[in-house]
Design a protein around this motif. Structure first.
Motif, mmCIF file in Angstrom:
data_model
loop_
_atom_site.group_PDB
_atom_site.id
_atom_site.type_symbol
_atom_site.label_atom_id
_atom_site.label_comp_id
_atom_site.label_asym_id
_atom_site.label_seq_id
_atom_site.Cartn_x
_atom_site.Cartn_y
_atom_site.Cartn_z
ATOM 1 N N PHE A 47 84.798 5.658 76.320
ATOM 2 C CA PHE A 47 86.156 6.187 76.310
ATOM 3 C C PHE A 47 87.024 5.423 77.310
ATOM 4 C CE2 PHE A 47 89.482 9.294 76.112
ATOM 5 C CZ PHE A 47 89.928 9.468 77.415
ATOM 6 N N VAL A 48 88.257 5.123 76.905
ATOM 7 C CA VAL A 48 89.211 4.471 77.792
ATOM 8 C C VAL A 48 90.377 5.407 78.118
ATOM 9 C CG1 VAL A 48 90.838 2.559 78.024
ATOM 10 C CG2 VAL A 48 88.614 2.179 76.931
ATOM 11 N N ALA A 49 91.039 5.899 77.079
ATOM 12 C CA ALA A 49 92.222 6.732 77.283
ATOM 13 C C ALA A 49 92.528 7.519 76.024
ATOM 14 C CB ALA A 49 93.428 5.879 77.659
ATOM 15 N N SER A 50 93.221 8.635 76.191
ATOM 16 C CA SER A 50 93.644 9.426 75.038
ATOM 17 C C SER A 50 95.032 10.002 75.281
ATOM 18 C CB SER A 50 92.658 10.558 74.733
ATOM 19 O OG SER A 50 92.677 11.513 75.772
ATOM 20 N N VAL A 51 95.681 10.374 74.176
ATOM 21 C CA VAL A 51 97.004 10.993 74.250
ATOM 22 C C VAL A 51 97.049 12.096 73.204
ATOM 23 C CG1 VAL A 51 98.009 9.262 72.691
ATOM 24 C CG2 VAL A 51 99.494 10.560 74.218
ATOM 25 N N SER A 52 97.635 13.209 73.578
ATOM 26 C CA SER A 52 97.714 14.350 72.672
ATOM 27 C C SER A 52 98.669 14.066 71.519
ATOM 28 C CB SER A 52 98.182 15.590 73.439
ATOM 29 O OG SER A 52 99.498 15.368 73.948
ATOM 30 N N TRP A 53 98.660 14.934 70.519
ATOM 31 C CA TRP A 53 99.518 14.726 69.351
ATOM 32 C C TRP A 53 100.988 14.702 69.741
ATOM 33 C CZ3 TRP A 53 103.127 18.425 68.280
ATOM 34 C CH2 TRP A 53 102.920 19.688 68.850
ATOM 35 N N SER A 54 101.343 15.434 70.782
ATOM 36 C CA SER A 54 102.743 15.483 71.207
ATOM 37 C C SER A 54 103.106 14.340 72.141
ATOM 38 C CB SER A 54 103.006 16.806 71.916
ATOM 39 O OG SER A 54 102.307 16.849 73.148
ATOM 40 N N GLY A 55 102.073 13.685 72.680
ATOM 41 C CA GLY A 55 102.322 12.644 73.676
ATOM 42 C C GLY A 55 102.444 13.170 75.080
ATOM 43 N N GLY A 56 102.372 14.474 75.237
ATOM 44 C CA GLY A 56 102.615 15.056 76.541
ATOM 45 C C GLY A 56 101.422 15.101 77.468
ATOM 46 N N ILE A 57 100.228 14.942 76.908
ATOM 47 C CA ILE A 57 99.004 15.018 77.719
ATOM 48 C C ILE A 57 98.222 13.731 77.533
ATOM 49 C CG2 ILE A 57 96.870 16.263 78.142
ATOM 50 C CD1 ILE A 57 98.212 18.730 76.913
ATOM 51 N N THR A 58 97.890 13.103 78.629
ATOM 52 C CA THR A 58 97.083 11.889 78.594
ATOM 53 C C THR A 58 95.843 12.068 79.458
ATOM 54 O OG1 THR A 58 98.366 10.925 80.410
ATOM 55 C CG2 THR A 58 99.045 10.371 78.170
ATOM 56 N N ASP A 59 94.842 11.258 79.170
ATOM 57 C CA ASP A 59 93.584 11.290 79.906
ATOM 58 C C ASP A 59 93.079 9.869 80.012
ATOM 59 O OD1 ASP A 59 90.233 12.603 79.270
ATOM 60 O OD2 ASP A 59 91.296 12.299 81.172
ATOM 61 N N TYR A 60 92.480 9.528 81.158
ATOM 62 C CA TYR A 60 91.996 8.179 81.391
ATOM 63 C C TYR A 60 90.610 8.213 82.008
ATOM 64 C CZ TYR A 60 96.885 6.852 80.817
ATOM 65 O OH TYR A 60 98.156 6.672 80.318
ATOM 66 N N SER A 61 89.815 7.216 81.687
ATOM 67 C CA SER A 61 88.552 7.060 82.381
ATOM 68 C C SER A 61 88.850 6.600 83.807
ATOM 69 C CB SER A 61 87.667 6.040 81.666
ATOM 70 O OG SER A 61 88.220 4.742 81.772
ATOM 71 N N ASP A 62 87.931 6.883 84.690
ATOM 72 C CA ASP A 62 88.131 6.504 86.088
ATOM 73 C C ASP A 62 88.272 4.993 86.247
ATOM 74 O OD1 ASP A 62 85.933 9.067 87.498
ATOM 75 O OD2 ASP A 62 88.037 9.134 86.856
ATOM 76 N N SER A 63 87.608 4.235 85.378
ATOM 77 C CA SER A 63 87.603 2.782 85.524
ATOM 78 C C SER A 63 88.955 2.144 85.199
ATOM 79 C CB SER A 63 86.513 2.174 84.644
ATOM 80 O OG SER A 63 86.761 2.460 83.279
ATOM 81 N N VAL A 64 89.820 2.848 84.483
ATOM 82 C CA VAL A 64 91.108 2.258 84.108
ATOM 83 C C VAL A 64 92.294 3.029 84.677
ATOM 84 C CG1 VAL A 64 90.067 1.434 81.953
ATOM 85 C CG2 VAL A 64 91.468 3.506 81.933
ATOM 86 N N LYS A 65 92.035 4.178 85.264
ATOM 87 C CA LYS A 65 93.134 4.994 85.782
ATOM 88 C C LYS A 65 93.953 4.214 86.801
ATOM 89 C CE LYS A 65 92.009 9.222 86.125
ATOM 90 N NZ LYS A 65 91.389 10.490 86.581
ATOM 91 N N GLY A 66 95.265 4.252 86.642
ATOM 92 C CA GLY A 66 96.156 3.524 87.535
ATOM 93 C C GLY A 66 96.442 2.105 87.083
ATOM 94 N N ARG A 67 95.683 1.590 86.111
ATOM 95 C CA ARG A 67 95.904 0.234 85.608
ATOM 96 C C ARG A 67 96.356 0.245 84.149
ATOM 97 N NH1 ARG A 67 91.752 -3.201 85.045
ATOM 98 N NH2 ARG A 67 90.205 -1.550 84.730
ATOM 99 N N PHE A 68 95.870 1.190 83.377
ATOM 100 C CA PHE A 68 96.174 1.271 81.945
ATOM 101 C C PHE A 68 97.107 2.456 81.695
ATOM 102 C CE2 PHE A 68 92.053 -0.783 80.070
ATOM 103 C CZ PHE A 68 92.227 -1.867 80.925
ATOM 104 N N ALA A 69 97.909 2.342 80.632
ATOM 105 C CA ALA A 69 98.784 3.443 80.232
ATOM 106 C C ALA A 69 98.793 3.562 78.713
ATOM 107 C CB ALA A 69 100.194 3.217 80.743
ATOM 108 N N ILE A 70 98.528 4.760 78.224
ATOM 109 C CA ILE A 70 98.541 5.020 76.782
ATOM 110 C C ILE A 70 99.838 5.747 76.431
ATOM 111 C CG2 ILE A 70 97.323 7.235 76.996
ATOM 112 C CD1 ILE A 70 95.897 6.540 74.340
ATOM 113 N N SER A 71 100.382 5.417 75.283
ATOM 114 C CA SER A 71 101.600 6.076 74.808
ATOM 115 C C SER A 71 101.624 6.037 73.291
ATOM 116 C CB SER A 71 102.847 5.395 75.383
ATOM 117 O OG SER A 71 102.918 4.053 74.968
ATOM 118 N N ARG A 72 102.517 6.807 72.700
ATOM 119 C CA ARG A 72 102.622 6.826 71.246
ATOM 120 C C ARG A 72 104.079 6.924 70.832
ATOM 121 N NH1 ARG A 72 99.134 11.509 69.153
ATOM 122 N NH2 ARG A 72 100.123 11.030 67.144
ATOM 123 N N ASP A 73 104.358 6.376 69.661
ATOM 124 C CA ASP A 73 105.703 6.415 69.090
ATOM 125 C C ASP A 73 105.570 7.013 67.696
ATOM 126 O OD1 ASP A 73 108.138 5.920 67.840
ATOM 127 O OD2 ASP A 73 108.433 4.016 68.857
ATOM 128 N N GLY A 74 105.954 8.264 67.553
ATOM 129 C CA GLY A 74 105.815 8.958 66.280
ATOM 130 C C GLY A 74 106.651 8.367 65.178
#
Length: 123
Positions: A47-74
């Motif tokens: 697992f690297v990162a996830s984003v909720s269906w609304s885009g409001g909740i994100t989650d990151y693995s410790d190894s990428v937190k602070g370096r990677f950013a997940i986002s979505r454009d509906g």
């Protein structure tokens, strides 16, 4: 038929950046929570990162937190992964995945998978 198609991978030097994109083909993108996983040679998919269906909740693995950013454009049916300060340890095939579950899991139990895009970090 629903599909996911990743792009944006490539070769980058340590400390560099890449932006991965994943385009969803279908009619229900906003019903999916989305995630990125990666798999290095000889290792399990992680697992690297996830984003909720609304885009409001994100989650990151410790190894990428602070370096990677997940986002979505509906409007574009697309999920992105901005990767900064890359290291050789980030070298892997990166997979986009979608789940109808409300809370996207860190385990690879997803309903949809892309074919992956290669990211190589090397001097």
């Amino acid at each position: 038929q629903e599909q996911l198609l990743e792009s944006g991978g490539g070769l980058v030097q340590p400390g560099g950046s890449l932006r991965l994109s994943c385009v969803y083909s279908g009619y229900t993108f906003n019903n999916y929570a989305m995630a990125w996983f990666r798999q290095a040679p000889g290792k399990e998919r992680e697992f690297v990162a996830s984003v909720s269906w609304s885009g409001g909740i994100t989650d990151y693995s410790d190894s990428v937190k602070g370096r990677f950013a997940i986002s979505r454009d509906g409007a574009k049916n697309t999920v992105f992964l901005q990767m900064n300060n890359l290291t050789p340890g980030d070298t892997a095939v990166y997979y986009c995945a979608g789940t109808r579950a409300y809370a996207p899991p860190r385990s690879p139990h997803y309903d949809l998978w892309g074919r992956g895009t290669q990211v190589t970090v090397s001097p």
